[in-house]
Design a protein around this motif. Structure first.
Motif, PDB file in Angstrom:
ATOM      1  N   ALA A 115     -10.584  28.161  20.755  1.00  0.00           N
ATOM      2  CA  ALA A 115     -10.814  28.739  19.428  1.00  0.00           C
ATOM      3  C   ALA A 115      -9.492  29.030  18.719  1.00  0.00           C
ATOM      4  CB  ALA A 115     -11.630  30.019  19.564  1.00  0.00           C
ATOM      5  N   VAL A 116      -8.531  29.586  19.453  1.00  0.00           N
ATOM      6  CA  VAL A 116      -7.226  29.881  18.854  1.00  0.00           C
ATOM      7  C   VAL A 116      -6.501  28.586  18.501  1.00  0.00           C
ATOM      8  CG1 VAL A 116      -4.983  30.965  19.238  1.00  0.00           C
ATOM      9  CG2 VAL A 116      -7.057  32.095  20.039  1.00  0.00           C
ATOM     10  N   ASN A 117      -6.651  27.571  19.342  1.00  0.00           N
ATOM     11  CA  ASN A 117      -6.040  26.272  19.042  1.00  0.00           C
ATOM     12  C   ASN A 117      -6.548  25.721  17.707  1.00  0.00           C
ATOM     13  OD1 ASN A 117      -4.584  26.291  21.404  1.00  0.00           O
ATOM     14  ND2 ASN A 117      -6.004  24.997  22.530  1.00  0.00           N
ATOM     15  N   ILE A 118      -7.839  25.813  17.487  1.00  0.00           N
ATOM     16  CA  ILE A 118      -8.412  25.294  16.241  1.00  0.00           C
ATOM     17  C   ILE A 118      -7.919  26.110  15.043  1.00  0.00           C
ATOM     18  CG2 ILE A 118     -10.567  24.963  14.966  1.00  0.00           C
ATOM     19  CD1 ILE A 118     -11.911  24.296  17.611  1.00  0.00           C
ATOM     20  N   MET A 119      -7.837  27.435  15.221  1.00  0.00           N
ATOM     21  CA  MET A 119      -7.334  28.267  14.129  1.00  0.00           C
ATOM     22  C   MET A 119      -5.876  27.937  13.814  1.00  0.00           C
ATOM     23  SD  MET A 119      -9.046  32.046  14.663  1.00  0.00           S
ATOM     24  CE  MET A 119      -8.539  32.224  16.381  1.00  0.00           C
ATOM     25  N   GLY A 120      -5.054  27.802  14.856  1.00  0.00           N
ATOM     26  CA  GLY A 120      -3.658  27.459  14.635  1.00  0.00           C
ATOM     27  C   GLY A 120      -3.500  26.092  14.011  1.00  0.00           C
ATOM     28  N   ALA A 121      -4.287  25.113  14.473  1.00  0.00           N
ATOM     29  CA  ALA A 121      -4.229  23.770  13.912  1.00  0.00           C
ATOM     30  C   ALA A 121      -4.676  23.770  12.452  1.00  0.00           C
ATOM     31  CB  ALA A 121      -5.098  22.826  14.735  1.00  0.00           C
ATOM     32  N   SER A 122      -5.682  24.549  12.143  1.00  0.00           N
ATOM     33  CA  SER A 122      -6.153  24.622  10.756  1.00  0.00           C
ATOM     34  C   SER A 122      -5.073  25.206   9.852  1.00  0.00           C
ATOM     35  CB  SER A 122      -7.429  25.468  10.671  1.00  0.00           C
ATOM     36  OG  SER A 122      -8.470  24.897  11.442  1.00  0.00           O
ATOM     37  N   TYR A 123      -4.382  26.228  10.354  1.00  0.00           N
ATOM     38  CA  TYR A 123      -3.283  26.785   9.555  1.00  0.00           C
ATOM     39  C   TYR A 123      -2.169  25.751   9.364  1.00  0.00           C
ATOM     40  CZ  TYR A 123       1.064  29.015   8.401  1.00  0.00           C
ATOM     41  OH  TYR A 123       2.266  29.291   7.809  1.00  0.00           O
ATOM     42  N   GLY A 124      -1.802  25.067  10.436  1.00  0.00           N
ATOM     43  CA  GLY A 124      -0.737  24.070  10.330  1.00  0.00           C
ATOM     44  C   GLY A 124      -1.081  22.979   9.341  1.00  0.00           C
ATOM     45  N   ALA A 125      -2.324  22.500   9.385  1.00  0.00           N
ATOM     46  CA  ALA A 125      -2.751  21.460   8.441  1.00  0.00           C
ATOM     47  C   ALA A 125      -2.750  21.986   7.011  1.00  0.00           C
ATOM     48  CB  ALA A 125      -4.136  20.957   8.828  1.00  0.00           C
ATOM     49  N   LEU A 126      -3.232  23.213   6.828  1.00  0.00           N
ATOM     50  CA  LEU A 126      -3.249  23.810   5.488  1.00  0.00           C
ATOM     51  C   LEU A 126      -1.824  23.987   4.960  1.00  0.00           C
ATOM     52  CD1 LEU A 126      -4.786  25.167   3.148  1.00  0.00           C
ATOM     53  CD2 LEU A 126      -4.620  27.323   4.419  1.00  0.00           C
ATOM     54  N   ALA A 127      -0.926  24.459   5.830  1.00  0.00           N
ATOM     55  CA  ALA A 127       0.470  24.638   5.411  1.00  0.00           C
ATOM     56  C   ALA A 127       1.085  23.309   5.000  1.00  0.00           C
ATOM     57  CB  ALA A 127       1.270  25.281   6.538  1.00  0.00           C
ATOM     58  N   ALA A 128       0.765  22.244   5.749  1.00  0.00           N
ATOM     59  CA  ALA A 128       1.299  20.926   5.426  1.00  0.00           C
ATOM     60  C   ALA A 128       0.775  20.434   4.081  1.00  0.00           C
ATOM     61  CB  ALA A 128       0.934  19.934   6.525  1.00  0.00           C
ATOM     62  N   LEU A 129      -0.529  20.568   3.857  1.00  0.00           N
ATOM     63  CA  LEU A 129      -1.121  20.067   2.615  1.00  0.00           C
ATOM     64  C   LEU A 129      -0.602  20.832   1.397  1.00  0.00           C
ATOM     65  CD1 LEU A 129      -4.827  19.419   3.669  1.00  0.00           C
ATOM     66  CD2 LEU A 129      -2.874  17.857   3.697  1.00  0.00           C
ATOM     67  N   ARG A 130      -0.494  22.131   1.524  1.00  0.00           N
ATOM     68  CA  ARG A 130       0.001  22.922   0.391  1.00  0.00           C
ATOM     69  C   ARG A 130       1.469  22.629   0.108  1.00  0.00           C
ATOM     70  NH1 ARG A 130      -3.166  26.865  -1.675  1.00  0.00           N
ATOM     71  NH2 ARG A 130      -1.307  27.863  -2.575  1.00  0.00           N
ATOM     72  N   ARG A 131       2.233  22.317   1.142  1.00  0.00           N
ATOM     73  CA  ARG A 131       3.637  21.979   0.924  1.00  0.00           C
ATOM     74  C   ARG A 131       3.758  20.607   0.267  1.00  0.00           C
ATOM     75  NH1 ARG A 131       8.464  23.888   3.240  1.00  0.00           N
ATOM     76  NH2 ARG A 131      10.170  23.070   1.961  1.00  0.00           N
ATOM     77  N   LEU A 132       2.936  19.658   0.710  1.00  0.00           N
ATOM     78  CA  LEU A 132       3.031  18.299   0.181  1.00  0.00           C
ATOM     79  C   LEU A 132       2.519  18.194  -1.242  1.00  0.00           C
ATOM     80  CD1 LEU A 132       1.888  16.237   3.308  1.00  0.00           C
ATOM     81  CD2 LEU A 132       4.213  16.477   2.418  1.00  0.00           C
ATOM     82  N   TRP A 133       1.415  18.865  -1.551  1.00  0.00           N
ATOM     83  CA  TRP A 133       0.790  18.706  -2.861  1.00  0.00           C
ATOM     84  C   TRP A 133       1.177  19.799  -3.858  1.00  0.00           C
ATOM     85  CZ3 TRP A 133      -1.532  15.906   0.969  1.00  0.00           C
ATOM     86  CH2 TRP A 133      -2.017  14.641   0.621  1.00  0.00           C
ATOM     87  N   ARG A 134       1.502  20.993  -3.378  1.00  0.00           N
ATOM     88  CA  ARG A 134       1.803  22.092  -4.296  1.00  0.00           C
ATOM     89  C   ARG A 134       3.217  22.641  -4.153  1.00  0.00           C
ATOM     90  NH1 ARG A 134      -3.661  25.870  -4.660  1.00  0.00           N
ATOM     91  NH2 ARG A 134      -5.139  24.167  -5.062  1.00  0.00           N
ATOM     92  N   GLY A 135       3.900  22.274  -3.095  1.00  0.00           N
ATOM     93  CA  GLY A 135       5.248  22.781  -2.883  1.00  0.00           C
ATOM     94  C   GLY A 135       5.300  24.186  -2.332  1.00  0.00           C
ATOM     95  N   THR A 136       4.174  24.711  -1.881  1.00  0.00           N
ATOM     96  CA  THR A 136       4.124  26.069  -1.329  1.00  0.00           C
ATOM     97  C   THR A 136       4.837  26.107   0.018  1.00  0.00           C
ATOM     98  OG1 THR A 136       1.981  26.378  -2.404  1.00  0.00           O
ATOM     99  CG2 THR A 136       2.610  27.987  -0.734  1.00  0.00           C
ATOM    100  N   ARG A 137       5.772  27.016   0.165  1.00  0.00           N
ATOM    101  CA  ARG A 137       6.592  27.088   1.376  1.00  0.00           C
ATOM    102  C   ARG A 137       6.004  28.091   2.361  1.00  0.00           C
ATOM    103  NH1 ARG A 137      11.794  24.904   0.628  1.00  0.00           N
ATOM    104  NH2 ARG A 137      12.120  24.137  -1.497  1.00  0.00           N
TER     105      ARG A 137
END
Length: 230
Positions: free
Chosen positions: A173-195
């Motif tokens: 469960a924690v792995n999925i939560m961490g992976a979801s955060y990592g993917a979200l962080a990547a997408l927001r950085r790539l498309w919105r520039g959010t650091r």
């Protein structure tokens, strides 16, 4: 063998020297004090972290600055502090935090792999597909790790999974939560520039390796990518 794009890396900073020196000191003092498990954990952490610059030397693929030191800190927290010093038992969230961070970084790796077909350019698919691939990659590695823990417990009689099924399900469960955060962080950085934290690893890796990310511009991806004409 490809040539590294960053043949002259910057000199190690004081924090990096402190971490590596502290790990070596921990290994030496633990061995002298008669704690071979702690010494082995610290030495093993240094060996694992050293594999990253070794891979760069062999392949020419340049890693983000400080990643090897980050891996060393992670391994020390997992092996020396977690196992040998008993932090897993004393601090209930210790194991969860390590699983979360590892899965977040692995999701960033998954997104980086998903960008390979476009050489770092904006994909023609929706961003959530890249995120799903990143989460899937992290979940696959996490599942393999749980299988590894189960195997060593069955073969060597160890107690890596502790409470058995509850520990495995909690880690998953924690792995999925961490992976979801990592993917979200990547997408927001790539498309919105959010650091967001850790997202810089992805953009720095793409920027430092033009040999595989030749179309990487460093700019934000457009919100809508025009589909090719039939």
């Amino acid at each position: 063998m490809t040539q590294a794009t960053d043949p002259a890396p910057p000199r190690p900073g004081p924090l990096r020297l402190l971490v590596w020196g502290g790990a070596a000191l921990m290994a030496g003092l633990s061995l002298i004090a008669g704690h071979p498990v702690v010494a082995l954990g610290a030495a093993g952490a240094m060996a694992l972290a050293a594999l990253l610059p070794l891979y760069t030397w062999v392949s020419g693929i340049v890693m983000p600055r400080g990643l090897a030191t980050g891996i060393l800190v992670y391994c020390l927290c997992a092996f020396s502090l977690g196992e040998a010093a008993g932090f897993y038992a004393a601090i209930p969230v210790w194991d969860m935090a390590l699983h979360f961070v590892a899965s977040a970084v692995l999701a960033l790796v998954g997104v980086a792999l998903a960008l390979l077909p476009t050489a770092g350019a904006a994909p023609r698919t929706a961003g959530w597909i890249l995120g799903l691939l990143g989460v899937g990659f992290a979940a696959l590695v996490g599942a393999c790790w749980e299988l590894f823990e189960f195997s060593i417990d069955a073969v060597f009689g160890t107690n890596a999974q502790r409470s058995g099924l509850p520990d495995t399900m909690g880690d998953t469960a924690v792995n999925i939560m961490g992976a979801s955060y990592g993917a979200l962080a990547a997408l927001r950085r790539l498309w919105r520039g959010t650091r967001l934290p850790l997202s810089g690893l992805l953009v720095e890796f793409c920027a430092r390796n033009p040999i595989i990310y030749g179309a990487w511009s460093g700019r934000r991806f457009p919100a809508h990518v025009r589909k090719p004409r039939p």
